[in-house]
Design a protein around this motif. Structure first.
Motif, short mmCIF file in Angstrom:
data_model
loop_
_atom_site.label_atom_id
_atom_site.label_comp_id
_atom_site.label_asym_id
_atom_site.label_seq_id
_atom_site.Cartn_x
_atom_site.Cartn_y
_atom_site.Cartn_z
N TRP A 224 -0.95 -24.62 16.74
CA TRP A 224 -2.33 -24.21 16.47
C TRP A 224 -3.32 -25.06 17.26
O TRP A 224 -3.20 -26.28 17.31
CB TRP A 224 -2.65 -24.30 14.96
N SER A 225 -4.27 -24.41 17.91
CA SER A 225 -5.35 -25.13 18.57
C SER A 225 -6.68 -24.60 18.02
O SER A 225 -6.88 -23.38 17.97
CB SER A 225 -5.31 -24.90 20.09
N ASP A 226 -7.57 -25.53 17.62
CA ASP A 226 -8.88 -25.11 17.11
C ASP A 226 -9.70 -24.39 18.19
O ASP A 226 -10.64 -23.67 17.89
CB ASP A 226 -9.70 -26.33 16.67
N LYS A 227 -9.33 -24.62 19.45
CA LYS A 227 -10.16 -24.08 20.55
C LYS A 227 -9.58 -22.84 21.19
O LYS A 227 -10.30 -22.03 21.77
CB LYS A 227 -10.35 -25.17 21.60
N THR A 228 -8.25 -22.67 21.10
CA THR A 228 -7.63 -21.53 21.78
C THR A 228 -6.67 -20.75 20.88
O THR A 228 -5.92 -19.89 21.36
CB THR A 228 -6.89 -21.98 23.06
N GLY A 229 -6.68 -21.02 19.59
CA GLY A 229 -5.91 -20.22 18.64
C GLY A 229 -4.43 -20.56 18.54
O GLY A 229 -3.97 -21.59 19.04
N ALA A 230 -3.69 -19.65 17.90
CA ALA A 230 -2.25 -19.87 17.66
C ALA A 230 -1.45 -19.52 18.91
O ALA A 230 -1.79 -18.57 19.61
CB ALA A 230 -1.81 -18.99 16.50
N TYR A 231 -0.39 -20.28 19.17
CA TYR A 231 0.41 -19.98 20.36
C TYR A 231 1.83 -20.52 20.24
O TYR A 231 2.12 -21.37 19.40
CB TYR A 231 -0.26 -20.52 21.63
N ILE A 232 2.67 -19.96 21.11
CA ILE A 232 4.05 -20.45 21.20
C ILE A 232 4.16 -21.38 22.41
O ILE A 232 4.58 -22.51 22.30
CB ILE A 232 5.04 -19.27 21.36
N ASN A 233 3.76 -20.88 23.58
CA ASN A 233 3.85 -21.67 24.81
C ASN A 233 2.69 -21.38 25.75
O ASN A 233 2.05 -20.33 25.61
CB ASN A 233 5.15 -21.35 25.56
N ALA A 234 2.46 -22.28 26.67
CA ALA A 234 1.43 -22.05 27.69
C ALA A 234 2.05 -22.31 29.06
O ALA A 234 2.77 -23.31 29.26
CB ALA A 234 0.23 -22.97 27.45
N TYR A 235 1.81 -21.40 30.00
CA TYR A 235 2.44 -21.47 31.33
C TYR A 235 1.39 -21.33 32.42
O TYR A 235 0.27 -20.88 32.18
CB TYR A 235 3.43 -20.31 31.51
N SER A 236 1.82 -21.67 33.64
CA SER A 236 1.05 -21.32 34.82
C SER A 236 1.99 -20.47 35.66
O SER A 236 3.16 -20.83 35.84
CB SER A 236 0.65 -22.59 35.57
N ALA A 237 1.52 -19.32 36.17
CA ALA A 237 2.46 -18.38 36.77
C ALA A 237 1.83 -17.60 37.92
O ALA A 237 0.62 -17.46 38.00
CB ALA A 237 2.94 -17.41 35.70
N SER A 238 2.71 -17.11 38.80
CA SER A 238 2.24 -16.31 39.93
C SER A 238 3.26 -15.20 40.21
O SER A 238 4.47 -15.41 40.07
CB SER A 238 2.08 -17.21 41.15
N THR A 239 2.76 -14.04 40.63
CA THR A 239 3.68 -12.92 40.91
C THR A 239 4.51 -13.21 42.17
O THR A 239 4.06 -13.93 43.07
CB THR A 239 2.89 -11.60 41.11
N THR A 240 5.69 -12.63 42.21
CA THR A 240 6.52 -12.77 43.42
C THR A 240 6.41 -11.51 44.28
O THR A 240 6.95 -11.46 45.37
CB THR A 240 8.00 -12.95 43.03
N LYS A 241 5.71 -10.48 43.79
CA LYS A 241 5.71 -9.19 44.50
C LYS A 241 4.53 -9.07 45.45
O LYS A 241 3.37 -9.19 45.05
CB LYS A 241 5.64 -8.04 43.47
N ASP A 242 4.84 -8.78 46.71
CA ASP A 242 3.78 -8.67 47.72
C ASP A 242 2.79 -7.55 47.38
O ASP A 242 1.59 -7.69 47.61
CB ASP A 242 4.38 -8.43 49.10
N ASP A 243 3.30 -6.43 46.84
CA ASP A 243 2.41 -5.29 46.51
C ASP A 243 1.38 -5.70 45.46
O ASP A 243 0.23 -5.25 45.48
CB ASP A 243 3.22 -4.11 45.97
N ILE A 244 1.82 -6.54 44.52
CA ILE A 244 0.88 -6.99 43.47
C ILE A 244 -0.09 -8.02 44.04
O ILE A 244 -1.28 -8.04 43.70
CB ILE A 244 1.64 -7.51 42.23
N LYS A 245 0.41 -8.87 44.95
CA LYS A 245 -0.48 -9.88 45.57
C LYS A 245 -1.68 -9.22 46.24
O LYS A 245 -2.77 -9.78 46.30
CB LYS A 245 0.29 -10.72 46.58
N LYS A 246 -1.48 -7.97 46.75
CA LYS A 246 -2.58 -7.28 47.45
C LYS A 246 -3.69 -6.84 46.49
O LYS A 246 -4.82 -6.64 46.90
CB LYS A 246 -2.03 -6.03 48.16
N VAL A 247 -3.35 -6.64 45.21
CA VAL A 247 -4.36 -6.08 44.28
C VAL A 247 -4.78 -7.04 43.17
O VAL A 247 -5.69 -6.75 42.41
CB VAL A 247 -3.83 -4.77 43.63
N ARG A 248 -4.11 -8.17 43.08
CA ARG A 248 -4.33 -9.04 41.91
C ARG A 248 -5.66 -9.78 41.95
O ARG A 248 -6.26 -9.94 43.02
CB ARG A 248 -3.20 -10.09 41.86
N GLN A 249 -6.03 -10.28 40.79
CA GLN A 249 -7.21 -11.15 40.69
C GLN A 249 -6.80 -12.60 40.91
O GLN A 249 -7.32 -13.29 41.76
CB GLN A 249 -7.86 -11.02 39.32
#
Ligand code: FAD
Length: 492
Positions: A224-249
């Motif tokens: 539990w975090s008072d600032k970001t709510g209930a959670y199991i895990n927190a990650y940092s991630a990036s797609t491996t797909k070139d097609d998605i890289k062209k359209v992602r934020q």
């Protein structure tokens, strides 16, 4: 639970009598209004007769529970929520908590708050210091017995200037009396039958955060975090797909997870947002394949009333919904205050975006012109990062202004939201905390964490712990805390 056998009668009692009994006991105008409008509702055709009785059943069910809670509180001194839970064994603890908070919001239960101060040791700029923190203790006591009351339609939320324009009210309205756009909300008072379904699910009508916190804390698998709510895990991630890289934020994580859901037949459709005919004016869409999904990649900073189309998803068995925090809260509220809505049960995955604020579409045009001297059609991307509002142009050039310069273009009603990280989503995704081209991801249930790790195993995304990157979870927590602190109080 009250069961209406074959949706017609309960232990020989007709729904009319059952409804009347509940109505008499609790003064619930909502149930009566809904029941009496049966013919009109069926004529509109949004709900079948079976669905109509499912909703009625859910309303009666909830009202019967609340009546029992009130009876148990009668003549008692103020009690803590866990004491009330121990007292009422007739239904699950989360229902009891939900009902107590609902009754408090309706004015039948009084909340007593006790504030205690304690000293803790905290590391500030590398040094251990003693700081005083406040602890809040809440107890509840019966205040009034229900009298006849009815719900105002959600127009009062709009008129108070706090409507977030998520559009859920228009989807749940059984007689199509509500129309919501990105900037407006109108209730046709000639058609509205004051059943109050819209008010019950509205994320800005009455608050559910306290109930949510108490319920989530019952689940010992959650952190539990008072600032970001209930959670199991927190990650940092990036797609491996070139097609998605062209359209992602950012990391393309939203599109990657949605692609996995579609390709593995875990959903039949997704509600997401694409550009409308006018570039950068968002339009909510239902997509059924990966080709159309790719058209939804990237952030449109103008708000999209995406929940206006959720009723059109009734025909799908399983859907995923992508949206900003207020929409996640609307969906959570719909599940906490059960209304048995048929198009609600098929939402299997809620992907929530981090969001500090959105902008009215016209303000985005003004922002581009006044801050960058550019037309909206010159922009290929907008982004917020490192305290700056950044635009990419067709020419390949990138420009930025300090974020504080663009605050004035934001929607005023976003200032009544305390949620940065979509606390009510299954999986939350944002850019804060991660490096460029990567997203910060928060999983909020065991199932959601498993789904995320299945997407990683399928090779669609690469993933690290958010603790192992800079600025990481620290910054997410910090900005989450700032949003909580800045949030204005809703007064209807
Ligand atoms: C209005 C708004 C404000 C935001 N503010 C912040 C912020 O302050 N801090 C932060 O860290 N992150 C913010 N985000 C989230 C961030 O911009 C990215 O959406 C997030 O990091 C996901 O990136 P991605 O590459 O994984 O998404 P992608 O794979 O590119 O997918 C983006 C998804 O967002 C959906 N989407 C796009 N625009 C909208 C919209 N207007 N309403 C609802 N859904 C939309 C699309 O349907 C798509 O599914 C904001 C997003 C929005 C929409």
């Amino acid at each position: 639970m009250v069961q209406i056998a074959n949706n017609k009668s309960f232990q020989g009692i007709s729904p009319e009598d059952l409804m009347e009994a509940t109505y008499q006991a609790s003064g619930n105008f909502q149930i009566r209004a809904f029941f009496e409008a049966k013919d009109e509702i069926l004529k509109v055709g949004k709900f079948t007769e079976v669905e109509f009785y499912e909703i009625l059943d859910a309303m009666i069910d909830a009202e019967t529970e609340r009546k029992l809670v009130l009876e148990k509180l009668m003549g008692k001194n103020p009690l803590f929520l866990d004491e009330i839970v121990k007292e009422i064994k007739d239904f699950p603890a989360e229902n009891v908590i939900r009902d107590v908070i609902y009754l408090k919001e309706q004015g039948y239960v009084q909340e007593h708050v006790e504030i205690k101060t304690k000293t803790i040791v905290k590391k500030i700029k590398g040094e251990e210091k003693e700081v005083e923190v406040k602890e809040y203790f809440y107890r509840y006591q019966l205040k009034d017995l229900p009298t006849e009351r009815y719900f105002e339609p959600v127009s009062i939320v709009f008129e108070a200037g706090v409507c977030c324009q998520c559009g859920f009210c228009s989807s749940v309205c059984p007689v199509n009396a509500i129309e919501v756009t990105a900037d407006t909300l109108e209730v046709d008072t000639d058609i509205c039958m004051k059943c109050g379904l819209c008010f019950s699910v509205c994320p800005r009508s009455f608050l559910i955060d306290q109930a949510n916190e108490s319920i989530k804390k019952l689940d010992k698998s959650l952190k539990w975090s008072d600032k970001t709510g209930a959670y199991i895990n927190a990650y940092s991630a990036s797609t491996t797909k070139d097609d998605i890289k062209k359209v992602r934020q950012d990391g393309g994580i939203v599109t990657s997870i949605l692609e996995y859901l579609l390709e593995n037949n875990l959903v039949d459709a997704i509600v997401a947002v694409q550009h409308s005919k006018e570039l950068w004016r968002p339009e909510p869409v239902i997509v059924e394949n990966v080709k159309d999904l790719y058209k939804t990649g990237g952030t449109k900073y103008a708000n999209s009333p995406s929940l206006t189309i959720i009723d059109q998803c009734k025909k799908y068995e399983n859907i995923a919904f992508v949206g900003v925090p207020c929409m996640m809260k609307a969906l959570e509220k719909g599940s906490m205050f059960p209304s048995g809505l048929p198009f609600f049960k098929n939402i299997k995955y809620k992907i929530g975006l981090f969001c500090m604020e959105a902008f009215p579409y016209d303000n985005i045009i003004n922002l581009a012109r006044e801050q960058f001297n550019k037309g909206i059609n010159d922009l290929t991307k907008m982004n917020i990062g490192g305290g700056k509002f950044i635009i990419n142009l067709k020419s390949g050039e990138q420009m930025n202004v300090p974020l504080k310069e663009v605050q004035k273009y934001a929607r005023n009603n976003c200032h009544f939201c305390e949620d940065l990280t979509s606390d009510y989503a299954d999986i939350s995704v944002g850019s804060i905390g991660s490096q460029d081209g990567w997203s910060s991801v928060i999983t909020r249930s065991e199932d959601a964490d498993k789904l995320y790790n299945d997407v990683v195993k399928a090779g669609l995304i690469e993933s690290k712990s958010l603790k192992d990157v800079k600025p990481g979870q620290f910054l997410v927590e910090k900005i989450g805390g700032i949003k909580r602190k800045k949030c204005k109080k809703i007064e209807l």
